[in-house]
Scaffold this motif. Structure first.
Motif, PDB file in Angstrom:
ATOM      1  N   ASP A  37       0.795  -1.231   0.000  1.00 32.39           N
ATOM      2  CA  ASP A  37       0.000   0.000   0.000  1.00 32.39           C
ATOM      3  C   ASP A  37       0.827   1.280   0.000  1.00 32.39           C
ATOM      4  N   THR A  38       1.931   1.319   0.729  1.00 25.60           N
ATOM      5  CA  THR A  38       2.671   2.574   0.862  1.00 25.60           C
ATOM      6  C   THR A  38       3.332   3.032  -0.434  1.00 25.60           C
ATOM      7  N   SER A  39       3.594   2.115  -1.334  1.00 20.37           N
ATOM      8  CA  SER A  39       4.253   2.492  -2.587  1.00 20.37           C
ATOM      9  C   SER A  39       3.354   2.344  -3.803  1.00 20.37           C
ATOM     10  N   ALA A  40       2.293   1.551  -3.700  1.00 19.82           N
ATOM     11  CA  ALA A  40       1.430   1.307  -4.860  1.00 19.82           C
ATOM     12  C   ALA A  40       0.284   2.299  -4.974  1.00 19.82           C
ATOM     13  N   ILE A  41      -0.016   3.008  -3.890  1.00 20.66           N
ATOM     14  CA  ILE A  41      -1.134   3.958  -3.918  1.00 20.66           C
ATOM     15  C   ILE A  41      -0.577   5.363  -4.018  1.00 20.66           C
ATOM     16  N   GLY A  42      -0.982   6.076  -5.075  1.00 16.00           N
ATOM     17  CA  GLY A  42      -0.467   7.412  -5.319  1.00 16.00           C
ATOM     18  C   GLY A  42      -1.199   8.476  -4.513  1.00 16.00           C
ATOM     19  N   ILE A  43      -0.628   9.685  -4.516  1.00 18.35           N
ATOM     20  CA  ILE A  43      -1.249  10.815  -3.832  1.00 18.35           C
ATOM     21  C   ILE A  43      -2.590  11.128  -4.486  1.00 18.35           C
ATOM     22  N   GLY A  44      -3.615  11.271  -3.668  1.00 20.15           N
ATOM     23  CA  GLY A  44      -4.948  11.581  -4.179  1.00 20.15           C
ATOM     24  C   GLY A  44      -5.786  10.373  -4.529  1.00 20.15           C
ATOM     25  N   ASP A  45      -5.169   9.169  -4.575  1.00 20.16           N
ATOM     26  CA  ASP A  45      -5.953   7.965  -4.872  1.00 20.16           C
ATOM     27  C   ASP A  45      -6.835   7.603  -3.676  1.00 20.16           C
ATOM     28  N   GLU A  46      -7.930   6.936  -3.960  1.00 20.85           N
ATOM     29  CA  GLU A  46      -8.842   6.504  -2.899  1.00 20.85           C
ATOM     30  C   GLU A  46      -8.282   5.228  -2.280  1.00 20.85           C
ATOM     31  N   TRP A  47      -7.720   5.356  -1.096  1.00 23.65           N
ATOM     32  CA  TRP A  47      -6.965   4.268  -0.475  1.00 23.65           C
ATOM     33  C   TRP A  47      -7.784   2.989  -0.307  1.00 23.65           C
ATOM     34  N   PRO A  48      -8.997   3.015   0.284  1.00 18.13           N
ATOM     35  CA  PRO A  48      -9.738   1.754   0.461  1.00 18.13           C
ATOM     36  C   PRO A  48     -10.024   1.045  -0.854  1.00 18.13           C
ATOM     37  N   ARG A  49     -10.373   1.797  -1.877  1.00 20.32           N
ATOM     38  CA  ARG A  49     -10.698   1.160  -3.158  1.00 20.32           C
ATOM     39  C   ARG A  49      -9.462   0.535  -3.784  1.00 20.32           C
ATOM     40  N   GLU A  50      -8.335   1.240  -3.713  1.00 20.28           N
ATOM     41  CA  GLU A  50      -7.101   0.696  -4.288  1.00 20.28           C
ATOM     42  C   GLU A  50      -6.712  -0.621  -3.599  1.00 20.28           C
ATOM     43  N   VAL A  51      -6.858  -0.637  -2.286  1.00 21.54           N
ATOM     44  CA  VAL A  51      -6.526  -1.851  -1.555  1.00 21.54           C
ATOM     45  C   VAL A  51      -7.456  -2.992  -1.942  1.00 21.54           C
ATOM     46  N   GLU A  52      -8.738  -2.708  -1.995  1.00 14.30           N
ATOM     47  CA  GLU A  52      -9.714  -3.751  -2.322  1.00 14.30           C
ATOM     48  C   GLU A  52      -9.531  -4.262  -3.741  1.00 14.30           C
ATOM     49  N   ASP A  53      -9.248  -3.373  -4.691  1.00 15.69           N
ATOM     50  CA  ASP A  53      -9.036  -3.798  -6.081  1.00 15.69           C
ATOM     51  C   ASP A  53      -7.795  -4.678  -6.205  1.00 15.69           C
ATOM     52  N   ALA A  54      -6.715  -4.278  -5.532  1.00 22.15           N
ATOM     53  CA  ALA A  54      -5.483  -5.067  -5.602  1.00 22.15           C
ATOM     54  C   ALA A  54      -5.669  -6.428  -4.944  1.00 22.15           C
ATOM     55  N   LEU A  55      -6.385  -6.452  -3.826  1.00 24.19           N
ATOM     56  CA  LEU A  55      -6.634  -7.706  -3.130  1.00 24.19           C
ATOM     57  C   LEU A  55      -7.488  -8.645  -3.973  1.00 24.19           C
ATOM     58  N   GLN A  56      -8.467  -8.092  -4.667  1.00 27.27           N
ATOM     59  CA  GLN A  56      -9.326  -8.915  -5.525  1.00 27.27           C
ATOM     60  C   GLN A  56      -8.545  -9.493  -6.698  1.00 27.27           C
ATOM     61  N   ALA A  57      -7.597  -8.730  -7.223  1.00 24.87           N
ATOM     62  CA  ALA A  57      -6.850  -9.168  -8.411  1.00 24.87           C
ATOM     63  C   ALA A  57      -5.761 -10.183  -8.081  1.00 24.87           C
ATOM     64  N   ALA A  58      -5.191 -10.099  -6.894  1.00 25.29           N
ATOM     65  CA  ALA A  58      -4.017 -10.930  -6.570  1.00 25.29           C
ATOM     66  C   ALA A  58      -4.416 -12.354  -6.216  1.00 25.29           C
ATOM     67  N   PRO A  59      -3.818 -13.356  -6.848  1.00 23.85           N
ATOM     68  CA  PRO A  59      -4.096 -14.750  -6.469  1.00 23.85           C
ATOM     69  C   PRO A  59      -3.325 -15.203  -5.228  1.00 23.85           C
ATOM     70  N   VAL A  60      -2.278 -14.456  -4.854  1.00 26.19           N
ATOM     71  CA  VAL A  60      -1.447 -14.828  -3.709  1.00 26.19           C
ATOM     72  C   VAL A  60      -1.422 -13.677  -2.715  1.00 26.19           C
ATOM     73  N   VAL A  61      -1.641 -13.996  -1.444  1.00 27.78           N
ATOM     74  CA  VAL A  61      -1.585 -13.004  -0.370  1.00 27.78           C
ATOM     75  C   VAL A  61      -0.519 -13.443   0.625  1.00 27.78           C
ATOM     76  N   LEU A  62       0.446 -12.571   0.865  1.00 27.72           N
ATOM     77  CA  LEU A  62       1.483 -12.821   1.851  1.00 27.72           C
ATOM     78  C   LEU A  62       1.124 -12.090   3.136  1.00 27.72           C
ATOM     79  N   ALA A  63       0.951 -12.826   4.220  1.00 32.77           N
ATOM     80  CA  ALA A  63       0.659 -12.232   5.521  1.00 32.77           C
ATOM     81  C   ALA A  63       1.958 -12.138   6.303  1.00 32.77           C
ATOM     82  N   VAL A  64       2.569 -10.953   6.302  1.00 30.89           N
ATOM     83  CA  VAL A  64       3.853 -10.754   6.966  1.00 30.89           C
ATOM     84  C   VAL A  64       3.612 -10.544   8.451  1.00 30.89           C
ATOM     85  N   MET A  65       4.150 -11.437   9.274  1.00 30.20           N
ATOM     86  CA  MET A  65       3.854 -11.452  10.702  1.00 30.20           C
ATOM     87  C   MET A  65       5.128 -11.374  11.520  1.00 30.20           C
TER      88      MET A  65
END
Length: 389
Positions: A37-65
């Motif tokens: 999120d910190t590098s893929a979302i540009g200034i002025g972009d709608e943060w929740p939508r960008e996150v949700e769109d990227a999450l929907q598109a990605a087949p792999v999710v890495l949970a860094v713990m």
């Protein structure tokens, strides 16, 4: 290119590690394939939508713990993971509900918490196989993640076209081992391996130095099964054998290609791993029992022990802990020189001469316990005798 990997993390826990992981993955998959999120979302972009769109598109999710992933709390002391509007919780709930490939990535020495520490909606997360990234082995450990992502998504790696026969080298190359260290290993824990030198294919003026061992199995299926069994370990070590299978036999060659086809400590580690796997493999063939031979040096009737690195194979079916009697015949015992006694501990047999001065044939009767061939030790407790013929 669409998003392939979505990195979920807590800024108060693993911000630095998530950023470094993004750089590592982008170098292999391409910039657009990895979302953070910190590098893929540009200034002025709608943060929740960008996150949700990227999450929907990605087949792999890495949970860094990290060590504080579960413990991070709000200003009132309540764990964020327990709050329905927590973004990390929402990301992982979505990923689990939509059957995405979720890979827990443990950093900072963290361990996967028990199931009862998670909210009910995330109870399945601990059941997913986690991957640990160690600080001192970052390049090594992240390659396992990259291989897994490639297998799950069939996404071509950015650098594949330049790799040819070999995988991408690690940033820190090992040093070639000295002849003394290699000999020490071959005379010790790797006594069933030997060193080989051969011309390098396509560049006959160059040579490659390898460790070599032959493994035998009961059936062809067992041989292929063993190869499949050890593949995950080779990936984890990020070191790959050169091997060839002919029916029930597997010939294994180990060398480190990115230091000029020389033997390194990585080859030693992989050889030990393969030997341990073979010792526990039910399909191994014990009908050929490899025994360590010795050279007996004869000096004026005094016999000195000298270990020979060669091996003699005895065609016998025998239980690993069954007492074994070997009859080894030496037709001529010289006054000086060397006599190879296969599979026997050295000792001093009696000598006598015939009337013409020539020595009688000497039979060495060696009694001891033969241990499993993968953990063989030289037979001890020898006894010797002379038989007249």
């Amino acid at each position: 290119m669409e998003t392939v990997v979505f990195i979920s993390y807590r800024r108060d826990d693993t911000s630095a590690e998530a950023g470094r992981l993004q750089e590592t993955l982008r170098a292999q998959l391409g910039d657009a394939a990895v979302f953070l999120d910190t590098s893929a979302i540009g200034i002025g972009d709608e943060w929740p939508r960008e996150v949700e769109d990227a999450l929907q598109a990605a087949p792999v999710v890495l949970a860094v713990m990290g060590v504080n992933w579960l413990r991070v709390s709000d200003e009132f002391g309540y764990r964020r993971i327990d709050q329905p509007d927590d973004w990390v919780r929402r990301e992982l709930e979505n990923a689990l509900a939509t059957k995405k490939a979720v890979l827990p990535v443990l950093v900072q020495g963290a361990r996967m918490p028990p199931t009862d520490k998670f909210p009910t909606s995330l109870a399945d997360l601990p059941r997913h196989q986690a991957v640990e990234i160690r600080r001192d082995y970052w390049d090594h450990d992240t390659k396992l993640i990259i291989s897994r992502i490639e297998a799950l998504t069939k996404a071509p790696l950015k650098n594949h076209a330049d790799l040819g026969l070999y995988p991408a080298p690690m940033r820190e190359k090992p040093d070639p081992l000295s002849d003394e260290r290699i000999d020490a290993a071959l005379n010790g824990s790797l006594h069933r391996w030997r060193r080989t030198t051969s011309p390098f294919p396509g560049a006959e003026s160059q040579s490659r130095v390898e460790l070599f061992r032959e493994y035998k199995f009961k059936t062809f299926t067992d041989a292929i099964g063993f190869m499949s069994l050890v593949v995950p370990g080779c990936i984890t070590i990020w070191h790959h054998p050169r091997w060839e299978n002919v029916w029930r036999t597997l010939n294994v060659y180990l060398t480190t290609w990115d230091i000029g086809q020389r033997i390194s400590d990585r080859d030693i580690v992989l050889a030990l791993y393969l030997d341990r796997a073979f010792s526990d493999f039910s399909g191994r063939d014990d009908s050929w029992l490899a025994l360590d031979p010795y050279l007996v040096t004869v000096r004026a009737g005094v016999h000195h022990r000298a270990t020979n690195s060669r091996q003699v194979r005895w065609r016998r079916h025998i239980h690993p802990e069954t007492p074994l009697i070997l009859n080894v015949t030496i037709n001529h015992l010289p006054e000086t020189g060397e006599v190879l006694i296969p599979g026997a501990a050295p000792h001093t047999p009696n000598r006598s001469e015939k009337g013409d001065g020539s020595p009688f044939p000497v039979v060495l009767v060696v009694t001891g316990i033969l241990r499993r061939p993968d953990r063989a030790t030289p037979i001890a407790v020898p006894t010797g005798d002379k038989m007249d013929v």
